[in-house]
Design a protein around this motif. Structure first.
Motif, PDB file in Angstrom:
ATOM      1  N   ASP A   1       0.648  -1.231   0.084  1.00 21.79           N
ATOM      2  CA  ASP A   1       0.132   0.204  -0.041  1.00 21.79           C
ATOM      3  C   ASP A   1       0.888   1.413   0.055  1.00 21.79           C
ATOM      4  O   ASP A   1       0.225   2.408  -0.166  1.00 21.79           O
ATOM      5  N   GLY A   2       2.288   1.220   0.120  1.00 21.00           N
ATOM      6  CA  GLY A   2       3.023   2.221  -0.060  1.00 21.00           C
ATOM      7  C   GLY A   2       3.329   2.956   1.256  1.00 21.00           C
ATOM      8  O   GLY A   2       4.042   3.970   1.454  1.00 21.00           O
ATOM      9  N   SER A   3       2.748   2.472   2.460  1.00 19.77           N
ATOM     10  CA  SER A   3       2.653   2.994   3.749  1.00 19.77           C
ATOM     11  C   SER A   3       4.109   2.387   4.528  1.00 19.77           C
ATOM     12  O   SER A   3       3.803   1.026   4.650  1.00 19.77           O
TER      13      SER A   3
ATOM     14  N   ASP B   1       6.227   7.959  20.715  1.00 21.07           N
ATOM     15  CA  ASP B   1       6.171   6.958  19.392  1.00 21.07           C
ATOM     16  C   ASP B   1       4.998   7.515  18.427  1.00 21.07           C
ATOM     17  O   ASP B   1       3.957   7.924  18.955  1.00 21.07           O
ATOM     18  N   SER B   2       5.652   7.464  17.078  1.00 19.74           N
ATOM     19  CA  SER B   2       4.757   7.624  16.042  1.00 19.74           C
ATOM     20  C   SER B   2       5.008   7.053  14.874  1.00 19.74           C
ATOM     21  O   SER B   2       6.140   6.484  14.845  1.00 19.74           O
ATOM     22  N   CYS B   3       4.306   7.111  13.747  1.00 21.75           N
ATOM     23  CA  CYS B   3       4.577   6.722  12.465  1.00 21.75           C
ATOM     24  C   CYS B   3       4.522   7.720  11.423  1.00 21.75           C
ATOM     25  O   CYS B   3       3.183   8.110  11.227  1.00 21.75           O
ATOM     26  N   ASP B   4       5.578   7.873  10.348  1.00 19.74           N
ATOM     27  CA  ASP B   4       5.196   8.706   9.301  1.00 19.74           C
ATOM     28  C   ASP B   4       5.102   7.724   8.018  1.00 19.74           C
ATOM     29  O   ASP B   4       5.900   6.918   7.841  1.00 19.74           O
ATOM     30  N   PRO B   5       3.741   7.752   7.339  1.00 19.73           N
ATOM     31  CA  PRO B   5       3.745   6.713   6.211  1.00 19.73           C
ATOM     32  C   PRO B   5       4.858   6.815   5.304  1.00 19.73           C
ATOM     33  O   PRO B   5       5.207   5.668   4.601  1.00 19.73           O
ATOM     34  N   GLU B   6       5.615   7.930   5.214  1.00 14.40           N
ATOM     35  CA  GLU B   6       6.891   7.752   4.167  1.00 14.40           C
ATOM     36  C   GLU B   6       8.072   7.426   4.742  1.00 14.40           C
ATOM     37  O   GLU B   6       8.692   6.562   4.065  1.00 14.40           O
ATOM     38  N   THR B   7       8.109   7.734   6.020  1.00 16.00           N
ATOM     39  CA  THR B   7       9.604   7.461   6.752  1.00 16.00           C
ATOM     40  C   THR B   7       9.460   6.097   7.725  1.00 16.00           C
ATOM     41  O   THR B   7      10.474   5.698   8.037  1.00 16.00           O
TER      42      THR B   7
ATOM     43  N   SER C   1      -8.135  -6.272  -0.609  1.00 22.78           N
ATOM     44  CA  SER C   1      -9.379  -6.520  -0.167  1.00 22.78           C
ATOM     45  C   SER C   1     -10.560  -5.594  -0.759  1.00 22.78           C
ATOM     46  O   SER C   1     -10.054  -4.436  -0.573  1.00 22.78           O
ATOM     47  N   ASP C   2     -11.435  -6.112  -1.395  1.00 26.96           N
ATOM     48  CA  ASP C   2     -12.389  -5.161  -1.890  1.00 26.96           C
ATOM     49  C   ASP C   2     -11.889  -4.289  -3.037  1.00 26.96           C
ATOM     50  O   ASP C   2     -12.314  -3.285  -3.087  1.00 26.96           O
ATOM     51  N   GLY C   3     -11.012  -4.939  -3.815  1.00 30.16           N
ATOM     52  CA  GLY C   3      -9.900  -3.848  -4.905  1.00 30.16           C
ATOM     53  C   GLY C   3      -9.226  -2.936  -4.293  1.00 30.16           C
ATOM     54  O   GLY C   3      -8.785  -2.130  -5.090  1.00 30.16           O
ATOM     55  N   GLN C   4      -9.002  -2.828  -3.053  1.00 30.40           N
ATOM     56  CA  GLN C   4      -8.193  -1.848  -2.413  1.00 30.40           C
ATOM     57  C   GLN C   4      -6.931  -2.801  -1.620  1.00 30.40           C
ATOM     58  O   GLN C   4      -7.109  -4.000  -1.191  1.00 30.40           O
ATOM     59  N   CYS C   5      -5.744  -2.123  -1.600  1.00 27.43           N
ATOM     60  CA  CYS C   5      -4.554  -2.634  -0.889  1.00 27.43           C
ATOM     61  C   CYS C   5      -4.787  -2.215   0.592  1.00 27.43           C
ATOM     62  O   CYS C   5      -4.553  -0.944   0.807  1.00 27.43           O
ATOM     63  N   VAL C   6      -4.764  -3.142   1.383  1.00 31.76           N
ATOM     64  CA  VAL C   6      -4.958  -2.689   2.780  1.00 31.76           C
ATOM     65  C   VAL C   6      -3.858  -3.474   3.542  1.00 31.76           C
ATOM     66  O   VAL C   6      -3.653  -4.648   3.648  1.00 31.76           O
ATOM     67  N   GLY C   7      -3.021  -2.567   4.603  1.00 27.24           N
ATOM     68  CA  GLY C   7      -2.293  -3.296   5.641  1.00 27.24           C
ATOM     69  C   GLY C   7      -2.561  -3.061   6.944  1.00 27.24           C
ATOM     70  O   GLY C   7      -3.529  -2.223   7.481  1.00 27.24           O
ATOM     71  N   SER C   8      -2.184  -4.082   7.790  1.00 28.30           N
ATOM     72  CA  SER C   8      -2.348  -3.682   9.329  1.00 28.30           C
ATOM     73  C   SER C   8      -1.221  -2.861   9.690  1.00 28.30           C
ATOM     74  O   SER C   8      -0.018  -2.623   9.490  1.00 28.30           O
ATOM     75  N   GLN C   9      -1.681  -1.976  10.774  1.00 28.33           N
ATOM     76  CA  GLN C   9      -0.851  -1.122  11.467  1.00 28.33           C
ATOM     77  C   GLN C   9       0.222  -1.616  12.239  1.00 28.33           C
ATOM     78  O   GLN C   9       0.037  -2.654  12.907  1.00 28.33           O
ATOM     79  N   VAL C  10       1.272  -1.226  12.122  1.00 24.31           N
ATOM     80  CA  VAL C  10       2.683  -1.642  12.611  1.00 24.31           C
ATOM     81  C   VAL C  10       2.505  -1.455  14.059  1.00 24.31           C
ATOM     82  O   VAL C  10       1.889  -0.177  14.488  1.00 24.31           O
ATOM     83  N   ALA C  11       3.128  -2.067  15.060  1.00 22.82           N
ATOM     84  CA  ALA C  11       3.127  -1.600  16.507  1.00 22.82           C
ATOM     85  C   ALA C  11       3.952  -0.406  16.448  1.00 22.82           C
ATOM     86  O   ALA C  11       5.131  -0.423  16.172  1.00 22.82           O
ATOM     87  N   ILE C  12       3.648   0.701  17.117  1.00 22.68           N
ATOM     88  CA  ILE C  12       4.258   1.722  17.548  1.00 22.68           C
ATOM     89  C   ILE C  12       5.065   2.058  18.684  1.00 22.68           C
ATOM     90  O   ILE C  12       6.236   2.324  18.652  1.00 22.68           O
ATOM     91  N   ASP C  13       4.397   1.604  19.781  1.00 21.05           N
ATOM     92  CA  ASP C  13       4.889   1.723  21.059  1.00 21.05           C
ATOM     93  C   ASP C  13       6.073   0.735  21.315  1.00 21.05           C
ATOM     94  O   ASP C  13       6.006  -0.506  21.169  1.00 21.05           O
ATOM     95  N   ASP C  14       7.368   1.363  21.635  1.00 18.52           N
ATOM     96  CA  ASP C  14       8.682   0.719  21.794  1.00 18.52           C
ATOM     97  C   ASP C  14       8.767   0.231  23.247  1.00 18.52           C
ATOM     98  O   ASP C  14       9.932  -0.319  23.747  1.00 18.52           O
ATOM     99  N   ASN C  15       7.614   0.718  24.030  1.00 18.66           N
ATOM    100  CA  ASN C  15       7.739   0.436  25.567  1.00 18.66           C
ATOM    101  C   ASN C  15       8.687   1.212  26.181  1.00 18.66           C
ATOM    102  O   ASN C  15       9.078   0.788  27.437  1.00 18.66           O
ATOM    103  N   ASN C  16       9.169   2.508  25.714  1.00 25.33           N
ATOM    104  CA  ASN C  16      10.259   2.996  26.536  1.00 25.33           C
ATOM    105  C   ASN C  16       9.254   4.319  26.891  1.00 25.33           C
ATOM    106  O   ASN C  16       8.955   5.030  25.962  1.00 25.33           O
ATOM    107  N   PRO C  17       9.246   4.561  28.077  1.00 28.59           N
ATOM    108  CA  PRO C  17       8.646   5.898  28.345  1.00 28.59           C
ATOM    109  C   PRO C  17       9.116   7.370  28.238  1.00 28.59           C
ATOM    110  O   PRO C  17       8.646   8.281  28.182  1.00 28.59           O
ATOM    111  N   CYS C  18      10.521   7.026  27.796  1.00 23.32           N
ATOM    112  CA  CYS C  18      11.313   8.196  27.338  1.00 23.32           C
ATOM    113  C   CYS C  18      11.257   8.422  25.925  1.00 23.32           C
ATOM    114  O   CYS C  18      12.165   9.357  25.535  1.00 23.32           O
ATOM    115  N   THR C  19      10.227   7.913  25.203  1.00 25.06           N
ATOM    116  CA  THR C  19      10.243   8.223  23.914  1.00 25.06           C
ATOM    117  C   THR C  19       8.793   8.577  23.478  1.00 25.06           C
ATOM    118  O   THR C  19       7.791   7.866  23.925  1.00 25.06           O
TER     119      THR C  19
END
Length: 178
Positions: free
Chosen positions: A103-105, A134-140, A114-132
Motif C-alpha cells: 500500500d506504499g505506507s 512514538d509515532s509513525c510517518d507513512p513515508e519514513t 481486499s474489495d479492490g483496495q490494498c490494505v495493511g495492518s498497522q505496525v506496532a508503534i509503542d517501543d515500551n520506552n517511557p522516554c520516547t
C-alpha cells in the motif's frame, strides 16, 4: 474492354460501348459482397465482419478479409487488486482478488488486497520506552522521539528521575534513608 459492366453494341458501321447494368461482376475486393454493375462500374456492398464479440475490434482488410483484434487490454485498470477480463457479451469484467500487495505506507505490514483496495495492518508503534514519544510517518516509518518526561529509573534510592536522550536518568537528589 475487359469489363463485365460494359457491352459492345454494333450500330450500322460503328461500335460503341454501353453500360451493362445487368452484368455479373466481381470487383476483386475481399471486403465487399453482392458485387453488381451500376452505371458501368462493378461495385459491392461492404462485408459485415461483426463477430458479435464486444471484446474484439472488427475490420476488413482487402486481400486479407475480416480481422478480429482483441480489445481485452482495454479492460485493464492497472489495479493490482483486481483481475480484469473481457466477456464476449457483456464486455469488461472486474473481479476483486486477495493477492499480496504494497500500500506504499511504511506504517503498515502484511498488506493484502481486499474489495479492490490494498490494505495493511498497522505496525506496532509503542517501543515500551517511557522516554520516547512514538509515532509513525507513512513515508519514513516508525519514529521514537526522545522526550524529557518524569520517569522512574528503578533505583529506590533516587528521586527526580528524568528522561534524556531516550533513557531514564537518575535524579540528582538522593532519597533520605535516615
Amino acid at each position: 474492354p475487359n469489363n463485365a459492366c460494359q457491352q459492345c453494341l454494333v450500330i450500322a458501321s460503328s461500335t460503341e460501348w454501353t453500360n451493362n447494368d445487368a452484368g455479373i461482376c466481381d470487383d476483386g475486393k475481399t471486403c465487399t459482397v453482392e458485387d453488381a454493375c451500376d452505371s458501368g462500374v462493378c461495385a459491392g456492398v461492404a462485408r459485415d465482419c461483426d463477430d458479435n464479440d464486444v471484446c474484439t475490434e472488427d475490420s476488413c482488410e482487402d486481400g486479407g478479409g475480416c480481422t478480429f483484434v482483441s480489445k481485452a487490454s482495454d479492460c485493464e485498470d492497472d489495479n493490482l487488486c483486481t483481475d480484469n477480463s473481457c466477456d464476449p457479451v457483456s464486455g469488461c469484467v472486474v473481479d476483486f482478488n486477495s493477492d499480496d500487495c504494497d500500500d506504499g505506507s511504511a506504517c503498515t505490514e502484511s498488506d493484502q488486497c481486499s474489495d479492490g483496495q490494498c490494505v495493511g495492518s498497522q505496525v506496532a508503534i509503542d517501543d515500551n520506552n517511557p522516554c520516547t514519544d512514538d509515532s509513525c510517518d507513512p513515508e519514513t516509518g516508525l519514529m521514537n522521539t526522545p522526550n524529557t518526561l518524569v520517569c522512574d529509573d528503578g533505583d529506590e534510592c533516587t528521586v527526580g528521575d528524568l528522561c534524556a536522550d531516550g533513557a531514564c536518568l537518575s535524579g540528582v537528589d538522593e532519597l533520605d534513608c535516615d
